[in-house]
Enzyme design. Sequence first.
Site, PDB file in Angstrom:
ATOM      1  N   ASP A 107       0.808  -1.219   0.000  1.00 26.09           N
ATOM      2  CA  ASP A 107       0.000   0.000   0.000  1.00 26.09           C
ATOM      3  C   ASP A 107       0.845   1.274   0.000  1.00 26.09           C
ATOM      4  O   ASP A 107       0.456   2.276  -0.606  1.00 26.09           O
ATOM      5  CB  ASP A 107      -0.985   0.008   1.168  1.00 26.09           C
ATOM      6  N   ASP A 134      -2.500  -8.301   2.646  1.00 24.30           N
ATOM      7  CA  ASP A 134      -3.338  -7.291   3.282  1.00 24.30           C
ATOM      8  C   ASP A 134      -3.747  -6.165   2.337  1.00 24.30           C
ATOM      9  O   ASP A 134      -3.999  -5.038   2.765  1.00 24.30           O
ATOM     10  CB  ASP A 134      -2.617  -6.694   4.495  1.00 24.30           C
ATOM     11  N   ARG A 176       0.744  -7.873  10.856  1.00 24.14           N
ATOM     12  CA  ARG A 176       0.597  -6.757  11.797  1.00 24.14           C
ATOM     13  C   ARG A 176      -0.856  -6.296  11.897  1.00 24.14           C
ATOM     14  O   ARG A 176      -1.352  -5.978  12.974  1.00 24.14           O
ATOM     15  CB  ARG A 176       1.484  -5.592  11.362  1.00 24.14           C
TER      16      ARG A 176
END
Length: 328
Positions: A107, A134, A176
Amino acid sequence: MSKTIKKIGVMTSGGDSPGMNAAVRSVVRTCAYHRIACAGIYRGFEGMIEGDFIDMDARSVKDIINKGGTILKSARSKEFRTPEGRKKAYDKLTEAGIDALVTIGGDGTFTGAMIFGQEYDFPVMGIPGTIDNDIFGTTHTLGYDTALNTVVEVIDKIRDTASSHNRLFFIEVMGRDVGHIALNVGVGAGAEEILIPEEDLGLDRLLESLRRSKRSGKSSSIVVVAEGDKIGKNVFELKDYVEANMTEYEVRVSVLGHMQRGGSPSCFDRVLASRMGVRAVEELLNGKTAYMVGLLNDKMALTPFEQAVKGKSKINMELLRVSEIMTT
């Protein structure tokens, strides 16, 4: 946006993941197929600012599909976060004749590429490369499948020791913000408990689960913990708590860390990288920009950078229920 593209730059950024080299290979060879020049950009945005480029052709990427890491290296760039840094990068790209980009990363990489593309009307496409899986807009990111296989193999080995010594092992895996790795390897390796950020089991429920396993006749236990799990401050605090309340167990901790990132990519990741690279280049040539190429329903799909960055990948609730049944 629609302009003739003559030379595409490809870069890897952020944390490395298995499959990045396969994606670089795919981008370079798709450019060669369409008779478009291609340049590799070393060290991500930092290398872009410094003009650290190398012209690449089909032969430049031979024998890399099976290699982990990234031949183009990776680095984080504070300077690229500033308008001045991005201006330097644009000038270097222009000097080299690079008029479009394929960025491979997570990201943070997509955020930088999105801002850069908006500021300079520069065509950019993204390929998701991160073992955490993610990123919104794809069921699989590059490196995720390889990381799962790596972790399951390690847990299988640790279980041998756990069984031999009647020990409880807390095994911390990466994740995470999301528990994709922990949930999948926990089910795949037969863990007695799986701790993920999305589900707060609580210390008391954890103890009860472990006691239930003990009563059922299990002499050892494996607990897979995502690094972002919220039960304790860290996995070592969990160890201390269980040791204080379950003296019948010897408790050990194994933090797998960066070994999860390494290794030769799985066949799945190699094929996925090849598909993503082709789609990224061909969408640029078709005039698309500011999209991430992802895998949805086993087909290549495009997700706008803004959605990919701001969206949240969701845990597989069906698999979560499977894990609850399997740990009975």
